[in-house]
Design an enzyme around this catalytic site. Structure first.
Site, PDB file in Angstrom:
ATOM      1  N   ASP A  41       0.853  -1.187   0.000  1.00 51.10           N
ATOM      2  CA  ASP A  41       0.000   0.000   0.000  1.00 51.10           C
ATOM      3  C   ASP A  41       0.886   1.233   0.000  1.00 51.10           C
ATOM      4  OD1 ASP A  41      -2.289  -1.513   0.141  1.00 51.10           O
ATOM      5  OD2 ASP A  41      -2.234  -1.606   2.324  1.00 51.10           O
ATOM      6  N   LYS A  63      -1.937   3.174  -5.336  1.00 54.01           N
ATOM      7  CA  LYS A  63      -2.470   4.022  -6.411  1.00 54.01           C
ATOM      8  C   LYS A  63      -2.074   3.415  -7.754  1.00 54.01           C
ATOM      9  CE  LYS A  63      -3.641   8.068  -4.208  1.00 54.01           C
ATOM     10  NZ  LYS A  63      -3.979   7.473  -2.938  1.00 54.01           N
ATOM     11  N   MET A 182      -7.789   6.707  11.129  1.00 53.82           N
ATOM     12  CA  MET A 182      -8.397   7.388   9.974  1.00 53.82           C
ATOM     13  C   MET A 182      -9.361   8.484  10.432  1.00 53.82           C
ATOM     14  SD  MET A 182      -9.114   4.062   7.556  1.00 53.82           S
ATOM     15  CE  MET A 182      -9.762   3.036   8.856  1.00 53.82           C
TER      16      MET A 182
HETATM   17  N1  SAH Z   1      -3.444  -1.663   9.559  1.00 55.11           N
HETATM   18  C1  SAH Z   1      -3.057  -0.391  10.101  1.00 55.11           C
HETATM   19  C2  SAH Z   1      -4.180   0.628  10.004  1.00 55.11           C
HETATM   20  C3  SAH Z   1      -4.545   0.987   8.573  1.00 55.11           C
HETATM   21  S1  SAH Z   1      -5.748   2.249   8.484  1.00 55.11           S
HETATM   22  C4  SAH Z   1      -2.573  -0.578  11.533  1.00 55.11           C
HETATM   23  O1  SAH Z   1      -2.754  -1.648  12.124  1.00 55.11           O
HETATM   24  O2  SAH Z   1      -1.941   0.340  12.054  1.00 55.11           O
HETATM   25  C5  SAH Z   1      -4.728   3.682   8.260  1.00 55.11           C
HETATM   26  C6  SAH Z   1      -4.695   4.478   9.531  1.00 55.11           C
HETATM   27  O3  SAH Z   1      -3.731   3.941  10.430  1.00 55.11           O
HETATM   28  C7  SAH Z   1      -4.272   5.926   9.363  1.00 55.11           C
HETATM   29  O4  SAH Z   1      -5.336   6.733   8.932  1.00 55.11           O
HETATM   30  C8  SAH Z   1      -3.847   6.269  10.776  1.00 55.11           C
HETATM   31  O5  SAH Z   1      -4.965   6.496  11.600  1.00 55.11           O
HETATM   32  C9  SAH Z   1      -3.196   4.976  11.217  1.00 55.11           C
HETATM   33  N2  SAH Z   1      -1.730   4.992  11.040  1.00 55.11           N
HETATM   34  C10 SAH Z   1      -0.991   4.151  10.304  1.00 55.11           C
HETATM   35  N3  SAH Z   1       0.324   4.417  10.425  1.00 55.11           N
HETATM   36  C11 SAH Z   1       0.427   5.451  11.281  1.00 55.11           C
HETATM   37  C12 SAH Z   1       1.511   6.182  11.850  1.00 55.11           C
HETATM   38  N4  SAH Z   1       2.778   5.896  11.554  1.00 55.11           N
HETATM   39  N5  SAH Z   1       1.235   7.187  12.694  1.00 55.11           N
HETATM   40  C13 SAH Z   1      -0.034   7.490  13.031  1.00 55.11           C
HETATM   41  N6  SAH Z   1      -1.098   6.836  12.530  1.00 55.11           N
HETATM   42  C14 SAH Z   1      -0.878   5.817  11.680  1.00 55.11           C
END
Ligand code: SAH
Length: 276
Positions: A41, A63, A182
């Protein structure tokens, strides 16, 4: 410990952790080093993508290259099945954990339907890691005995919202922690929904943007003030919003907590907007 390398015909749904490649699991590293194909991703650290062998086929399914539009979920399913049937060994790399708001379950279902073997390789989820590296434990014997992880992407004012904000407000009021992923775009609506459900506007809130990246940023406030503060600090995705009393623990331990993001400062800057 299993030392098997990535097997042809198998898709590995792998969690890359929140960002910094140091937070990868040993299993993820081994699979990345031996897979034929890595489909990732957009939210995966460039250094991690740059660390796979040159012979690996890297496919960005965040994308589409032609027009910048998102690759649809159905297209991703087709690409995974096609690659596995070559037969290639395929790592499907997702940020955080592959089963937390990452559609890992849907992809596993599509693979099962196509008769393709798959393995789920857990990752460090940002829901817990982002507050953790910022000095906020999601549970604490004196502050929180429950953790609820939700998507903040839905519109809480729409009747079809799958989230019950009254129940979420009650959980926090009862001493639970709410970790919202998110949730940057709908922050004003979500904070308003918690207030409308009766949650004390003084309830502490923290937002952690790009946790473990070089430019990690932390903003703290309350349910009543965080919208304004996030705007002033220009918080943008990806960020985790944490609601609950555990946010206060940060004050006591911040002086000694080092974070990967802060240690790795090169051009970026660790920033923090303190409470009033
Ligand atoms: N599978 C991922 C979540 C995917 S949804 C997990 O377990 O972390 C994408 C969301 O994850 C983003 O919108 C944000 O809210 C969060 N996110 C992912 N990486 C991040 C980071 N380094 N710092 C803060 N938020 C993060």
């Amino acid at each position: 410990m299993s030392e098997t390398q990535a097997a042809p015909g198998t898709v590995y749904l792998v969690g890359a952790g929140p960002g910094n490649p140091e937070l990868l699991t040993v299993r993820a590293r081994r699979l990345l080093d031996s897979a034929d194909v890595v489909m990732h991703d957009s939210l995966v650290h460039d250094d991690l993508l740059g660390s796979v062998p040159e012979s690996t086929r890297l496919v960005d399914v965040g994308k589409r290259p032609e027009n910048g539009e998102r690759t649809t979920q159905e297209e991703i399913h087709d690409l995974l099945v096609e690659a596995a049937n070559e037969p290639a060994s395929v790592v499907r790399l997702k940020c955080g954990d592959p089963t937390v708001f990452a559609r890992g379950g849907e992809e596993a279902e599509a693979l099962a339907e196509a008769g393709v073997d798959c393995e789920i390789v857990p990752g460090v989820t940002s829901a817990i890691a982002a507050p953790g590296v910022a000095g906020i434990p999601v549970t604490h014997r004196e502050h929180a005995s429950a953790l609820t992880v939700v998507t903040g992407h839905e519109d809480p004012t729409k009747p079809e919202s799958a989230l019950d904000w009254e129940a979420l407000a009650e959980t926090v009021a009862a001493g639970g922690t709410l970790s919202i992923l998110m949730g940057v775009g709908k922050l004003p609506e979500n904070m308003a929904a918690l207030r409308a459900a009766g949650l004390d506007p003084e309830t502490p809130v923290a937002m952690i943007e790009r946790a473990t990246y070089e430019d990690e940023t932390v903003v703290t406030g309350t349910v009543g003030t965080i919208v304004d503060r996030a705007e002033r600090a220009d918080i943008s995705p990806p960020a985790v919003t944490l609601v609950g009393d555990v946010v206060e623990v940060r004050e006591a331990i911040d002086a000694c907590v080092q974070s990967l993001g802060r240690q790795l400062v090169t051009t970026g800057q660790y920033s923090q907007i303190e409470g009033d």
